[in-house]
Each structure stands twice: as structure tokens, then as C-alpha cells.
Design a protein around this motif. Structure first.
Motif: not given
Length: 323
Positions: A24-28, A250-255
């Protein structure tokens, strides 16, 4: 620009690591990659808590169940379970070098029995509509010639398998631990490239020692897919960076954290252990200021609370405003 239309990037199956919590985490980080379960033995599905073993969130698609086993009837039944539970593919483990699995005819030892694997593939494919694939090594022990591998692939392909994921190292079944088998036998990428050249009708993916976007791009010039395990697990932001392969931002870690928090609250409300889930998140801030403090905040904390987790993340993000 690399055309990813017929290419694939996957997160490798890793025992105790590629659980539903990690997936689930990886999919984000990336909507495109294929996610694999950890290897699950047929015995675990037939005699254990099947629903627990097979559970996944719908966001995890595309998702592949990796099975360990060699008994035709058991493997066929477990393939049917995979289809019933909504998995997109089922994969046969012919690569694990562990002593424990050898005794049960699971893993790399099956490379010495291509007809067995072929029969398993044939019966599984007859029972399900989802693809049945094989993950294997380039050889085992002293049977490490290119011809040995091609004999295996040709035999299994004749039974109907069209996708092979090749760990580009020989597996030493005697004398090396699973960890050593991931590090000591030399990588032979050229053998995998040659396999694709000799069997252009097959889909060939490569695995082993791949650690960067540049590595991925280089391999995809020669073969159909790349599978990465530990590099994705220890530095999950590499998954985010891989979005550039599809010309996506590339999504941010905060997102990513903003999307993760509601899921964690829901899981905790359902009785799941927060520390069990967050053990997979230690690499989130790999390479950034505060990464060590983040790992310390999460590690070995059986009574970790959501407030503790959010505060630890807030503190690291304060140190890295652009993250």
C-alpha cells in the motif's frame, strides 16, 4: 524518451517485506509498477489463514501473487485462490535458494526439474484465466551454463509460459546463505539479454543488483522489464523518481504522507498494529537531513502512536521544506 507501452517495472517479492502494508505504501509513490506479494507457500494457503495471507487493498493493482510449491494439484488450487481473490497474475518461485524451501521442492532447486515446472504451469494455466509466470535464476550450483538456462526456459515455455523474470545470478544451493546468494555469485546481465535475443517471442524481465533510474533505462534497451527488490524497499523514493519513465511528475514525500495518514488511522481503528505497518517506512527520508532521527523515532517502538508518527514526520519535513 523510453517508450514504456510494452515495458514493465516491478517490485520484487521479498519474504516478510512485501506484505500488504508495504505494498500500500509503495503504491503511493508510483501508480505504474507491478507489486508482488512475498512468496507464499501452497501449504500456508491450504492449511493456514488464507484470507489473511491473500488480503490486499484495491489500490495495490496491478498485483501478482508469488507461490512456492511444486505439487500440481496444490499449485493449481492456489492459482484458483489467486484468481478468486482478484490477483492480476500468479508467479511461480523458481529462484529462492533457501535450505528450508529446498526440502519442500520450492525455489531454485526446481531449475533442475524443468518438466516438473512445465507440468505445473500447464495445469495452472488450464485452471485460471490470469497469466501464470515464472521467476528463476540463470543457473544452480555447477549447472550454470547458458545452455542449462535455455533448456529450462524452452521446456517451460513449451507448456505455455510466456513471461520469465530472471535473477541474473546463479543460485548456490550448498554453502551460501540466501543473503550471500544475492551478493556473491556474479551478475551476468548479458545472459539475460541473450535469452531475449534467442527467444524474441517471450517476455523477459531482469532482476538483480539494479539500483537507479539510469540502471533501469539501460536494461530496458535490451529486455522487456526490470524487477527491483531491496533498492526500492530501502529507498522507496526511487519508486517516485521512476515516474519519469512514464513522463509523469515525481510526487513529494509530504504529498505521499498526506495520502498515507487516513489509511493508517483506518487500519489502527480496525485493530492493526501501527508499529507493524511503519516498520516498512524507515527509508522514506533516505538521504535527507533528519533521516536517522526518523528511523530512530520508528524503530523498536511497539507502542508507537499516530501522534508520534506524525510528529516525527513533521520534524523531518521542517528540516527539508521542499520534500
Amino acid at each position: 524518451m523510453l517508450d514504456m507501452t510494452n515495458k514493465r517495472l516491478s517490485v520484487a517479492p521479498m519474504i516478510d517485506w512485501t506484505t500488504t502494508d508495504y505494498r500500500y505504501f509503495a503504491r503511493l509513490f508510483n501508480p505504474h509498477v507491478y507489486l508482488y506479494t512475498e512468496m507464499i507457500s501452497t501449504g500456508a494457503l491450504l492449511h493456514g489463514n488464507r484470507a489473511r495471507h491473500l488480503r490486499f487493498d484495491t489500490s495495490e493493482h496491478p498485483i501478482v501473487l508469488q507461490l512456492g510449491g511444486a505439487d500440481i494439484h496444490e499449485m493449481t488450487q492456489c492459482a484458483e485462490f489467486a484468481q478468486q481473490h482478484g490477483y492480476d497474475e500468479v508467479n511461480i518461485n523458481v529462484g529462492c535458494p533457501s535450505d528450508r524451501v529446498q526440502h519442500n521442492k520450492i525455489g531454485a532447486c526446481l531449475m533442475a526439474e524443468p518438466e516438473t515446472v512445465a507440468n505445473v504451469v500447464k495445469h495452472m494455466q488450464a485452471a485460471v484465466d490470469i497469466p501464470v509466470t515464472v521467476k528463476h535464476r540463470i543457473g544452480i550450483d555447477n549447472f550454470d551454463s547458458y545452455e542449462f538456462m535455455t533448456d529450462f526456459v524452452q521446456t517451460v515455455a513449451a507448456a505455455g509460459c510466456t513471461r520469465f523474470i530472471v535473477h541474473a545470478r546463479t543460485a548456490w544451493l550448498q554453502g551460501l546463505s540466501p543473503k550471500q546468494n544475492r551478493e556473491i555469485p556474479p551478475l551476468r546481465y548479458d545472459d539475460v539479454y541473450r535469452l531475449k535475443q534467442d527467444f524474441p517471442e517471450l517476455t523477459i524481465e531482469i532482476n538483480g543488483g539494479i539500483e537507479s533510474i539510469a540502471d533501469i533505462e539501460a536494461h530496458l534497451q535490451h529486455i522487456d522489464g526490470v524487477m527491483i527488490g531491496r533498492a526500492f524497499y530501502h529507498n522507496p523514493y526511487l519508486l517516485a523518481e521512476a515516474n519519469t519513465l512514464w513522463n509523469q511528475p515525481i510526487p513529494k514525500r509530504s504529498e505521499i504522507l498526506a495520502q498515507l495518514y487516513p489509511h493508517l488511522r483506518q487500519q489502527v481503528a480496525q485493530g492493526e498494529s501501527l508499529s507493524t505497518m511503519t516498520r516498512h517506512y524507515l527509508g522514506l527520508f533516505q538521504g535527507l537531513t533528519g533521516a536517522r532521527k526518523w528511523r530512530q523515532a520508528l524503530s523498536g517502538k511497539p507502542h508507537l502512536t499516530l501522534e508520534d508518527f506524525e510528529q516525527a514526520a513533521f520534524e523531518v519535513l521542517q528540516l527539508n521544506p521542499d520534500a
